[in-house]
Design an enzyme around this catalytic site. Sequence first.
Site, PDB file in Angstrom:
ATOM      1  N   ASP A  37    -102.239  -3.781  42.913  1.00  0.00           N
ATOM      2  CA  ASP A  37    -102.023  -2.917  44.076  1.00  0.00           C
ATOM      3  C   ASP A  37    -103.091  -1.849  44.234  1.00  0.00           C
ATOM      4  OD1 ASP A  37     -99.826  -4.286  44.932  1.00  0.00           O
ATOM      5  OD2 ASP A  37     -98.346  -2.823  44.273  1.00  0.00           O
ATOM      6  N   ASN A  72     -92.135   1.205  44.785  1.00  0.00           N
ATOM      7  CA  ASN A  72     -91.811   0.035  43.982  1.00  0.00           C
ATOM      8  C   ASN A  72     -90.715   0.297  42.957  1.00  0.00           C
ATOM      9  OD1 ASN A  72     -93.691  -1.446  45.375  1.00  0.00           O
ATOM     10  ND2 ASN A  72     -95.296  -1.264  43.821  1.00  0.00           N
TER      11      ASN A  72
END
Length: 429
Positions: free
Chosen positions: A316, A23
């Site tokens: 997440d 990310n």
Amino acid sequence: MDRIRIAGGRELNGTIPISGAKNAALPLMIASLLTDDTLTLENVPHLADVEQLIRILGNHGVDYSVNGRREHQNGGYSRTIHFTARQIVDTTAPYELVSKMRASFWVIGPLLARMGEARVSLPGGCSIGTRPVDLFIDGLSALGAEIDIEGGYIVARAPKGLVGARYAFPKVSVGATHVMLMAAALARGETVIENAACEPEIVNLAECLNKMGARIEGAGTPTVRIDGVTSLSGARHRIIPDRIETGTYAMAVAMTGGDVMLEGAEPELLKSALDTLEQTGVEIVPLNSGIRVRRNGAGIRPVDVTTAPFPGFPTDLQAQFMALMTMAKGKSRITETIFENRFMHVQELARLGAHIGLAGQTAIVEGVSGLKGAQVMATDLRASVSLVIAGLAAEGETTVNRVYHLDRGFERLEEKLSGCGAKIERISG
């Protein structure tokens, strides 16, 4: 289609090296579009999403080399990749590329800022909710962009360049904050972003942009100020360790028992998740070289959790924590506030013997004494790894199907787990 087979019931003991954060890597790679100089990124993970983004950037004219070679490197857990966008040859990001990965939509910011135009397909990615692009459109419009939707494409134009402005996000968005940082870096005048995302990946991008000559203050807080510059230069920057991978392996140790050193992990990147894990009875020991995670066989305590933007509990890690709670001694509640469709792993965990009920955006998990292996199906990236760590703790054999999701976000997962005693293998075809 590949699948993963796991013979469960083994403790994890040993060392797991933590890879560079996916990310963080993706927006940093996209930032290479902002300059005609070379941007060198260290600690880039081997992931399907990274390779897909390399193809997308190549479509725009970005050249790259891996450790000085164009071909992909074999061996090692990280790479240094040099990206050079000397000339942008195409400002269109086509459907066939963008539809495979949502983050590729973010090229709209640097293309618009540098070239004055961008035509980008509406995005794809994991099926975990609508995740609309309204925040991106509104933010870029505030900087003076003219935006239309034509045939499934966002068409953005700023022929005279972007102009700094004050913009407050109505909802915190990591992706939209990334895009606004990149776009505003080359806008004329000052931009103030309010209600900005505070994730460590935002800070990592801002630090890189500043090395390239941007003037950004306040990254990691809700208010970010960007004093636009006329051009950016190249830089060398290191990608932070993956906090989601760190939390996932910590939860795997919590489920199976054992003692694992998460080498290179940085505890400050996921303090909320580690604090929550400690409440379940796991021992977390921050060290100079990473994080040591231990569970000595004592029972797992139930803990309620609600996902939230950083510094809260990460969405997440929600699926992985739910897997852990299936074996807790009691009832826990897990509330998802970020994505409206992120409980698709519930029915697959139930195939392993989990007892989970749903009430809107809250899952009520009644812990069981043990899970039993079964055939399960991965539905998205984080859900798929929750099934893997559940399989590690389950009695008997578990087979996880459709593991291409895993390859998008977890580098050499089977190798890392088997190195700590797990009996896990990938079956091709």
